[in-house]
Write a protein that holds these residues in place. Structure first.
Motif, short mmCIF file in Angstrom:
data_model
loop_
_atom_site.label_atom_id
_atom_site.label_comp_id
_atom_site.label_asym_id
_atom_site.label_seq_id
_atom_site.Cartn_x
_atom_site.Cartn_y
_atom_site.Cartn_z
N LEU A 143 0.85 -1.19 0.00
CA LEU A 143 0.00 0.00 0.00
C LEU A 143 0.88 1.24 0.00
CD1 LEU A 143 -2.76 1.41 0.34
CD2 LEU A 143 -2.46 1.14 2.82
N ALA B 115 -6.33 -5.01 -12.91
CA ALA B 115 -7.10 -4.24 -11.94
C ALA B 115 -8.44 -4.92 -11.71
CB ALA B 115 -7.28 -2.82 -12.44
N PRO C 86 -3.66 6.28 -8.28
CA PRO C 86 -4.68 5.29 -7.89
C PRO C 86 -5.04 4.32 -9.02
CG PRO C 86 -5.22 7.42 -6.95
CD PRO C 86 -4.03 7.65 -7.85
N ASP D 76 -3.13 2.89 -10.91
CA ASP D 76 -2.12 1.83 -10.99
C ASP D 76 -2.44 0.68 -10.03
OD1 ASP D 76 0.31 4.44 -11.18
OD2 ASP D 76 -0.41 3.20 -12.84
N THR D 77 -3.48 0.83 -9.23
CA THR D 77 -3.87 -0.24 -8.31
C THR D 77 -4.26 -1.49 -9.10
OG1 THR D 77 -4.63 1.28 -6.59
CG2 THR D 77 -5.58 -0.94 -6.60
N THR E 63 -1.56 -1.39 -4.14
CA THR E 63 -2.71 -0.53 -3.87
C THR E 63 -2.21 0.89 -3.67
OG1 THR E 63 -3.87 -2.34 -2.78
CG2 THR E 63 -4.70 -0.11 -2.40
N VAL E 64 -2.73 1.80 -4.48
CA VAL E 64 -2.34 3.21 -4.42
C VAL E 64 -3.52 4.01 -3.90
CG1 VAL E 64 -1.35 5.17 -5.64
CG2 VAL E 64 -0.79 2.83 -6.37
N SER E 65 -3.35 4.63 -2.77
CA SER E 65 -4.43 5.42 -2.17
C SER E 65 -4.33 6.88 -2.59
CB SER E 65 -4.37 5.31 -0.65
OG SER E 65 -3.16 5.86 -0.16
#
Length: 116
Positions: free
Chosen positions: A10, A39, A85, A87-88, A113-115
């Motif tokens: 993350l 994704a 995000p 790229d999640t 996971t990109v927040s």
């Protein structure tokens, strides 16, 4: 051929991660190696590939992701910078050992996971 991917996690938008793919079971240097991602709810897509020292990336990650390999460590890397995000995804490494254009060996995947 066995592929073991690692390095996911993350991270906040704008951050960086480096994925690793350890290759075992046969010669390493002659393979075309690649990273794909999938994704949630989407099809798997190509991210980057490398043969020898020549790498290429998809337009969606160009300028942000870099693929490289270390033959001594039998490892392929995906350096991911300026993460977004979008790229999640689950990232998979793959090998084309026959230079057929078909990636016949796959790792187990590592979740990024990109927040926002």
């Amino acid at each position: 051929v066995q592929l073991q991917a690692s390095g996911g996690g993350l991270v906040q938008a704008g951050g960086s991660l480096r994925l690793s793919c350890l290759v075992s079971g046969r010669t390493f240097s002659g393979n075309v190696m690649a990273w794909f991602r999938q994704a949630p709810g989407k099809e798997r897509e190509f991210v980057a590939s490398i043969y020898g020292s020549a790498g290429k990336t998809s337009d969606s990650v160009k300028g942000r992701f870099t693929i490289s390999r270390d033959s001594a460590k039998r490892t392929v890397y995906l350096q991911m910078d300026s993460l977004k995000p979008v790229d999640t995804a689950v990232y998979y490494c793959a090998a084309d050992v026959a230079h057929s254009g078909q990636f016949t060996y796959w790792g187990q995947g590592t979740l990024v996971t990109v927040s926002s």
